[in-house]
Design a protein around this motif. Structure first.
Motif, PDB file in Angstrom:
ATOM      1  N   GLN A 117       0.844  -1.187   0.000  1.00  0.00           N
ATOM      2  CA  GLN A 117       0.000   0.000   0.000  1.00  0.00           C
ATOM      3  C   GLN A 117       0.887   1.247   0.000  1.00  0.00           C
ATOM      4  O   GLN A 117       2.020   1.214   0.478  1.00  0.00           O
ATOM      5  CB  GLN A 117      -0.910   0.011   1.224  1.00  0.00           C
ATOM      6  CG  GLN A 117      -1.798  -1.214   1.349  1.00  0.00           C
ATOM      7  CD  GLN A 117      -2.788  -1.325   0.209  1.00  0.00           C
ATOM      8  OE1 GLN A 117      -3.516  -0.365  -0.079  1.00  0.00           O
ATOM      9  NE2 GLN A 117      -2.828  -2.478  -0.446  1.00  0.00           N
ATOM     10  N   ILE A 118       0.387   2.339  -0.547  1.00  0.00           N
ATOM     11  CA  ILE A 118       1.174   3.569  -0.609  1.00  0.00           C
ATOM     12  C   ILE A 118       0.597   4.628   0.321  1.00  0.00           C
ATOM     13  O   ILE A 118      -0.596   4.621   0.650  1.00  0.00           O
ATOM     14  CB  ILE A 118       1.259   4.128  -2.043  1.00  0.00           C
ATOM     15  CG1 ILE A 118      -0.138   4.452  -2.594  1.00  0.00           C
ATOM     16  CG2 ILE A 118       1.976   3.150  -2.951  1.00  0.00           C
ATOM     17  CD1 ILE A 118      -0.094   5.170  -3.937  1.00  0.00           C
ATOM     18  N   GLY A 119       1.493   5.527   0.744  1.00  0.00           N
ATOM     19  CA  GLY A 119       1.078   6.658   1.556  1.00  0.00           C
ATOM     20  C   GLY A 119       1.200   7.950   0.775  1.00  0.00           C
ATOM     21  O   GLY A 119       1.522   7.957  -0.423  1.00  0.00           O
ATOM     22  N   ASP A 120       0.968   9.053   1.429  1.00  0.00           N
ATOM     23  CA  ASP A 120       1.052  10.359   0.786  1.00  0.00           C
ATOM     24  C   ASP A 120       2.459  10.581   0.211  1.00  0.00           C
ATOM     25  O   ASP A 120       3.470  10.305   0.863  1.00  0.00           O
ATOM     26  CB  ASP A 120       0.725  11.461   1.780  1.00  0.00           C
ATOM     27  CG  ASP A 120      -0.744  11.465   2.192  1.00  0.00           C
ATOM     28  OD1 ASP A 120      -1.559  10.862   1.462  1.00  0.00           O
ATOM     29  OD2 ASP A 120      -1.061  12.050   3.248  1.00  0.00           O
ATOM     30  N   SER A 161      -0.995   6.407  -7.646  1.00  0.00           N
ATOM     31  CA  SER A 161      -0.126   7.515  -7.239  1.00  0.00           C
ATOM     32  C   SER A 161      -0.810   8.412  -6.220  1.00  0.00           C
ATOM     33  O   SER A 161      -1.983   8.780  -6.373  1.00  0.00           O
ATOM     34  CB  SER A 161       0.274   8.357  -8.450  1.00  0.00           C
ATOM     35  OG  SER A 161       1.037   9.483  -8.058  1.00  0.00           O
ATOM     36  N   LYS A 162      -0.050   8.757  -5.183  1.00  0.00           N
ATOM     37  CA  LYS A 162      -0.445   9.799  -4.247  1.00  0.00           C
ATOM     38  C   LYS A 162       0.591  10.915  -4.254  1.00  0.00           C
ATOM     39  O   LYS A 162       0.837  11.583  -3.251  1.00  0.00           O
ATOM     40  CB  LYS A 162      -0.607   9.212  -2.840  1.00  0.00           C
ATOM     41  CG  LYS A 162      -1.802   8.270  -2.726  1.00  0.00           C
ATOM     42  CD  LYS A 162      -2.040   7.813  -1.283  1.00  0.00           C
ATOM     43  CE  LYS A 162      -3.258   6.903  -1.200  1.00  0.00           C
ATOM     44  NZ  LYS A 162      -3.509   6.451   0.195  1.00  0.00           N
ATOM     45  N   ALA A 219       9.318   6.831  -4.504  1.00  0.00           N
ATOM     46  CA  ALA A 219       9.027   8.252  -4.317  1.00  0.00           C
ATOM     47  C   ALA A 219      10.221   9.063  -4.790  1.00  0.00           C
ATOM     48  O   ALA A 219      11.365   8.602  -4.710  1.00  0.00           O
ATOM     49  CB  ALA A 219       8.713   8.571  -2.861  1.00  0.00           C
ATOM     50  N   PRO A 220      10.002  10.261  -5.300  1.00  0.00           N
ATOM     51  CA  PRO A 220      11.128  11.115  -5.704  1.00  0.00           C
ATOM     52  C   PRO A 220      12.089  11.348  -4.544  1.00  0.00           C
ATOM     53  O   PRO A 220      11.669  11.565  -3.411  1.00  0.00           O
ATOM     54  CB  PRO A 220      10.443  12.419  -6.123  1.00  0.00           C
ATOM     55  CG  PRO A 220       9.056  12.018  -6.495  1.00  0.00           C
ATOM     56  CD  PRO A 220       8.703  10.893  -5.561  1.00  0.00           C
TER      57      PRO A 220
END
Length: 335
Positions: A31-34, A81-82, A105-106
């Motif tokens: 799962q992804i976060g902000d 994407s978040k 993430a960048p």
């Protein structure tokens, strides 16, 4: 697909790397976060330095831990994407590792995450415009500093980095000699990549052939191999020559350390310079290399080979190809 297939590092290598060093597993899709992006890997990059990442010793990146997903560069598709800069369906380059899905993430990981430029294929992004192409560009131009009329000797010359080094050297007005393994690779160097000469280390006396093909000796040696080939090269260096130390694949799978070259004093007596470098230091200048390489490829001044294997199950055996010499050009795998 509801599970995330992964290849984990099972055991640190002792001698030649092989599939027994890795373990297959399946985990839930993360799962992804902000600020994060979920990507699905499409292509994996295979590089000789991955063998070094598996060894438990200090390096320019932390070693891969036992039980961790094996590190690797990749081209992937954004699934979710978040992060405001990335949308589902976009293709990106990142360090996706040996798995189907990764959270990136960048600014995180060795390379962060970057969109593929318009018109650039995954194969191109992971080869000529990727780490290997940039390594050739910055290694030769910043450290080799070629000048018109000089002689450039390249080991591992049919590989993804060496082949580009030689062609850039030709563009800079240099005479270029490549060292590679086998008739097929040597023929490609002279017939396709337009090297001025090639040495087959599998069937020829390397030092003798360097002397024959470099009658005025060499000014730059771009070394991807080390070992006996480095020693052979050091018999033929010019005054004020430069040795660019990029890799040492000849020694990566040795169980015991091998003796170093017995002729290093030739560097001293000929006032030479030997310098290593790591491409991660040059990532802030990546666009400089990419723009130059795109221009040369578009003009037909640089050619490159890509060796593509297929299938998730073949990931460990594909890495082994780098150390047995089976690959021809940049080694990739299409998942």
């Amino acid at each position: 697909m509801t599970l995330n297939r992964q290849w984990l590092l099972k055991a640190r290598p002792h001698g030649m790397i092989g599939p027994d060093n890795f373990e297959y597993t399946e985990t839930p899709i993360p799962q992804i976060g902000d600020g994060e992006v979920l990507v699905k890997n499409q292509y994996l990059s295979f590089d000789p330095t991955q063998r070094n990442w598996m060894v438990d010793r200090p390096g320019y990146l932390p070693p891969v831990g036992i039980g961790e997903v094996m590190r690797a560069g990749s081209v992937a598709e954004v699934v979710e994407s978040k992060h405001p800069d990335f949308k589902p369906g976009e293709q990106v380059q990142t360090t996706g590792c040996w798995q189907d899905f990764a959270v990136v993430a960048p600014g995180q990981g060795p390379m962060g995450v970057n969109k593929l430029p318009p018109g650039v294929s995954p194969e191109m992004m992971l080869s000529i415009l990727g780490i290997t192409g940039m390594t050739a560009y910055f290694g030769l131009l910043d450290h080799g500093q070629p000048e018109d009329g000089e002689t450039v000797l390249v080991s591992g010359a049919a590989g993804a980095t060496g082949s580009v080094v030689g062609q850039i050297a030709k563009l800079k007005g240099c005479r270029t000699i490549g060292i590679a393994g086998g008739e097929k690779k040597c023929a490609w160097l002279t017939d396709v990549a337009k090297f001025d000469g090639a040495i087959d280390y599998k069937s020829e006396d390397v030092s003798e052939r360097i002397g024959a093909l470099c009658p005025n000796k060499w000014d730059i040696f771009f070394d991807n191999v080390a070992g006996p080939i480095l020693e052979a090269a050091l018999n033929h260096l010019n005054l004020y020559s430069r040795v660019v130390m990029c890799g040492g694949i000849a020694n990566y799978n040795n169980i015991e350390p091998v003796p170093g070259p017995n002729n290093l004093m030739n560097i001293v007596t000929n006032r030479g310079r030997m310098q290593g470098f790591i491409i991660l230091d040059y990532l802030p200048r990546a666009m400089e290399a990419i723009e130059a390489l795109v221009g040369w490829v578009s003009a037909g001044d640089i050619v490159y080979e890509v060796d593509i294997q297929e299938g998730f199950d073949n990931i460990p055996s594909t890495l082994q190809r780098l150390y047995t010499g089976e690959n021809f050009g940049k080694q990739l795998l299409r998942i």
